[in-house]
Design a protein around this motif. Structure first.
Motif, PDB file in Angstrom:
ATOM      1  N   ASP A  81       4.744  35.015 -67.465  1.00 42.03           N
ATOM      2  CA  ASP A  81       4.354  34.121 -66.381  1.00 42.03           C
ATOM      3  C   ASP A  81       3.518  34.847 -65.334  1.00 42.03           C
ATOM      4  O   ASP A  81       2.519  34.323 -64.834  1.00 42.03           O
ATOM      5  N   VAL A  82       3.953  36.056 -65.013  1.00 36.72           N
ATOM      6  CA  VAL A  82       3.333  36.782 -63.912  1.00 36.72           C
ATOM      7  C   VAL A  82       1.992  37.379 -64.314  1.00 36.72           C
ATOM      8  O   VAL A  82       1.019  37.318 -63.559  1.00 36.72           O
ATOM      9  N   ARG A  83       1.921  37.952 -65.514  1.00 38.85           N
ATOM     10  CA  ARG A  83       0.728  38.707 -65.912  1.00 38.85           C
ATOM     11  C   ARG A  83      -0.087  38.045 -67.020  1.00 38.85           C
ATOM     12  O   ARG A  83      -1.158  38.543 -67.369  1.00 38.85           O
ATOM     13  N   ARG A 107       9.350  35.966 -68.205  1.00 38.52           N
ATOM     14  CA  ARG A 107       8.968  36.056 -66.795  1.00 38.52           C
ATOM     15  C   ARG A 107       7.734  36.933 -66.623  1.00 38.52           C
ATOM     16  O   ARG A 107       6.826  36.617 -65.846  1.00 38.52           O
ATOM     17  N   LEU A 108       7.687  38.051 -67.352  1.00 45.80           N
ATOM     18  CA  LEU A 108       6.504  38.917 -67.289  1.00 45.80           C
ATOM     19  C   LEU A 108       5.268  38.173 -67.777  1.00 45.80           C
ATOM     20  O   LEU A 108       4.167  38.348 -67.241  1.00 45.80           O
ATOM     21  N   THR A 113      10.477  30.556 -69.245  1.00 43.38           N
ATOM     22  CA  THR A 113      10.551  31.148 -67.932  1.00 43.38           C
ATOM     23  C   THR A 113      10.651  30.207 -66.764  1.00 43.38           C
ATOM     24  O   THR A 113      11.337  30.490 -65.808  1.00 43.38           O
ATOM     25  N   ALA A 167       2.400  32.128 -62.374  1.00 42.37           N
ATOM     26  CA  ALA A 167       3.560  32.157 -61.473  1.00 42.37           C
ATOM     27  C   ALA A 167       3.498  33.464 -60.697  1.00 42.37           C
ATOM     28  O   ALA A 167       4.232  34.403 -60.956  1.00 42.37           O
ATOM     29  N   ARG A 168       2.605  33.532 -59.759  1.00 43.95           N
ATOM     30  CA  ARG A 168       2.290  34.795 -59.103  1.00 43.95           C
ATOM     31  C   ARG A 168       3.457  35.356 -58.311  1.00 43.95           C
ATOM     32  O   ARG A 168       3.550  36.565 -58.114  1.00 43.95           O
ATOM     33  N   ASN A 169       4.338  34.512 -57.863  1.00 46.00           N
ATOM     34  CA  ASN A 169       5.478  34.980 -57.072  1.00 46.00           C
ATOM     35  C   ASN A 169       6.775  34.947 -57.864  1.00 46.00           C
ATOM     36  O   ASN A 169       7.852  34.934 -57.281  1.00 46.00           O
ATOM     37  N   ALA A 170       6.683  34.895 -59.192  1.00 49.39           N
ATOM     38  CA  ALA A 170       7.887  34.830 -60.016  1.00 49.39           C
ATOM     39  C   ALA A 170       8.711  36.094 -59.836  1.00 49.39           C
ATOM     40  O   ALA A 170       8.181  37.195 -59.738  1.00 49.39           O
ATOM     41  N   ASP A 171      10.011  35.936 -59.761  1.00 48.99           N
ATOM     42  CA  ASP A 171      10.897  37.084 -59.608  1.00 48.99           C
ATOM     43  C   ASP A 171      11.697  37.259 -60.898  1.00 48.99           C
ATOM     44  O   ASP A 171      11.656  36.427 -61.793  1.00 48.99           O
ATOM     45  N   PRO A 203      -2.396  34.286 -65.612  1.00 51.80           N
ATOM     46  CA  PRO A 203      -1.149  34.275 -64.831  1.00 51.80           C
ATOM     47  C   PRO A 203      -1.026  32.992 -64.038  1.00 51.80           C
ATOM     48  O   PRO A 203      -1.999  32.466 -63.507  1.00 51.80           O
TER      49      PRO A 203
END
Length: 512
Positions: free
Chosen positions: A101-103, A98-99, A5, A227-231, A225
């Motif tokens: 990374d975020v969660r 990516r998910l 990611t 990458a709190r601002n990962a898109d 988590p």
């Protein structure tokens, strides 16, 4: 960096794999370089998840003739049953990572594996081709979600040489699953018979899946988590999916010359739109699905093209061979599996020895391996067309030995070269993009080559003629991989002359 990611905020003091001690990425973690107890448990979970999801496709190939008869599946149905899994697997990798990374990765791993296991039950009880196609697509989504979390978890937990060893064990797991799949599938079909045997091959996933879910819930690191601002590049993902379908659909339902031209125009348009959108999304500060820096690195781009052509041609050749042995020569599923077994064994042995060969011969190892693979495919088709039926299985088994050794020699070696030359700003996504590209190539190649074989046999061309045609096409695709590998070697040499990244093999031995 996460292989799936992008950049993550590492906390090495909490990593179980290094015993709680911070390590500098890329450096040896200590004199012994051993996994601690917590690290071994994490590695076991990841290896088990990889084995469960990667075994599925190699077992299924042996079952294709049996399920075709039971479900009365047509050529298009079979193409979707086999290729749909790879398509969904590949497209799920990037958003899954990516998910994670975020969660956090733990519960996405568990969810993906639970989905894969549950839908295996649906596959096993399917009574119509459409139900099995839908189930295979969902299984692919689950497998992609699981594998993206595995790659990210191994990157998060381990550093330095421990990370390299862990990722190497994950790669070996794929080879082991490929090795064991055909004989396992053949044995199940021999014991249970064709009508029930193919269903049992899907049920094999259930005990592996349930055991791994339990282990993952207990031993994977708690969600963290980073990458709190990962898109998520949704439009990029949709464009990749549409481009893949534009390449697949003409082979699933041949549309005539006008239709072929329309699909070709659509594919070119989608490719241009994807390239434009990725540049635009990157300039806007987002994280594009395919980072533009990756396409600007010639060694990375050409090495990825090599991997795509190799992976697609190998999977397609394996599937077509299995159908030819059972439908054309009348071998039992176990007999077909035994013909294919030398390939898997040779691939495992060659993979274990590949690093020694690469230390001596360098980047040329990949090209030589691809030449051997292309020759094995071409000679298999020629022998199938002209050799007597009594000796043909033995001759094909010998060629499988050559093909397996060739793939084992170059597969992981090429992957290491590709990832080594990923630009620093896109290093995090380079591994996931490589895997996604291979899976999408497999979806297109399997649908195309199985379509070529099935339609020529239905059209009265005969199994031998159909297998020759499919083998020649597979060899041509492998030939493209040879060319890409040659150009990748030249690009690598040029990059090193210009002061670019220096390739270093496992350990500290330079590789040129």
């Amino acid at each position: 960096m996460s292989a799936a990611t992008g950049p993550i905020a590492k906390e090495p003091e909490e990593s179980p794999g290094n015993g709680g001690a911070p390590q500098e990425p890329g450096k040896p973690g200590g004199p012994k370089e051993r996994f601690d107890a917590a690290g071994r448990r994490v590695l076991l979970v990841c290896v088990a998840g990889g084995f469960t999801t990667l075994l599925d496709q190699s077992v299924l190939n042996t079952s294709i003739p049996a399920l075709r008869e039971t479900l009365h599946a047509g050529p298009a149905d079979l193409q979707w049953i086999v290729a749909g899994y790879s398509l969904a697997f590949g497209l799920a990798l990037i958003p899954g990572g990516r998910l994670g990374d975020v969660r956090g990765r733990k519960w996405f791993f568990v969810t993906g594996l639970a989905l894969f296991t549950l839908v295996s039950l649906v596959s096993a009880t399917a009574t119509e081709p459409g139900v099995l196609i839908a189930a295979r697509l969902l299984q692919g989504v689950g497998a992609g979600l699981v594998n993206s979390q595995m790659i990210g978890t191994l990157q998060d937990v381990f550093d330095g040489q421990l990370r390299a060893r862990a990722l190497g064990m994950y790669a070996v797991t794929g080879g082991l699953a490929f090795t064991l799949g055909p004989p396992i599938g053949g044995a199940v079909l021999a014991l249970a018979g064709p009508e029930h045997g193919w269903r049992l091959t899907f049920l094999l996933n259930v005990p592996f899946g349930l055991a791994t879910v339990a282990l993952a819930a207990r031993h994977l690191p708690r969600p963290r988590p980073s990458a709190r601002n990962a898109d998520l590049d949704v439009l990029g993902l949709l464009l990749v999916g549409a481009l893949t379908l534009a390449l697949m659909l003409p082979f699933v339902r041949p549309p005539g010359w006008t239709g072929w031209l329309a699909f070709a125009a659509a594919a070119l348009l989608l490719l241009g739109a994807l390239a434009w959108w990725q540049r635009r999304y990157a300039r806007s500060g987002g994280h594009p699905l395919i980072h533009p820096a990756l396409t600007r690195s010639a060694p990375y781009a050409l090495g990825t093209a090599t991997a795509m052509a190799q992976f697609g041609s190998s999977l397609a050749a394996s599937l077509v061979l299995t159908m030819f042995l059972q439908d054309g020569l009348g071998l039992s599923p176990m007999g077909a599996a035994l013909v294919a077994l030398p390939s898997a064994v040779a691939m495992g042995v060659a993979s274990a020895l590949a690093w020694r060969v690469v230390q001596r011969y360098g980047r040329r190892t990949v090209t030589v391996g691809m030449v051997g693979s292309a020759l094995a495919m071409l000679l298999s088709g020629l022998l199938a067309h002209w050799a007597p039926a009594a000796v043909l299985p033995w001759l094909l088994a010998l060629l499988q030995l050559l093909g397996g050794a060739s793939v084992g020699l170059m597969g992981s070696t090429n992957q290491a070269y590709v990832l080594r030359h990923a630009p620093a700003e896109a290093a995090g996504v380079s591994g996931a993009i490589l895997q996604m590209a291979q899976r999408i190539a497999a979806a297109v190649a399997v649908s195309a080559l199985s379509g070529v074989y099935l339609r020529e046999t239905v059209g009265g061309g005969g199994h031998r003629s159909a297998y020759l045609t499919a083998s020649v096409v597979c060899a041509a695709v492998a030939g493209l991989a040879v060319l890409a590998s040659v150009f990748a070697g030249r690009a690598t040499a040029r990059e090193q002359r210009d002061g670019g990244p220096v390739a270093v093999s496992r350990g500290r031995t330079p590789v040129r």
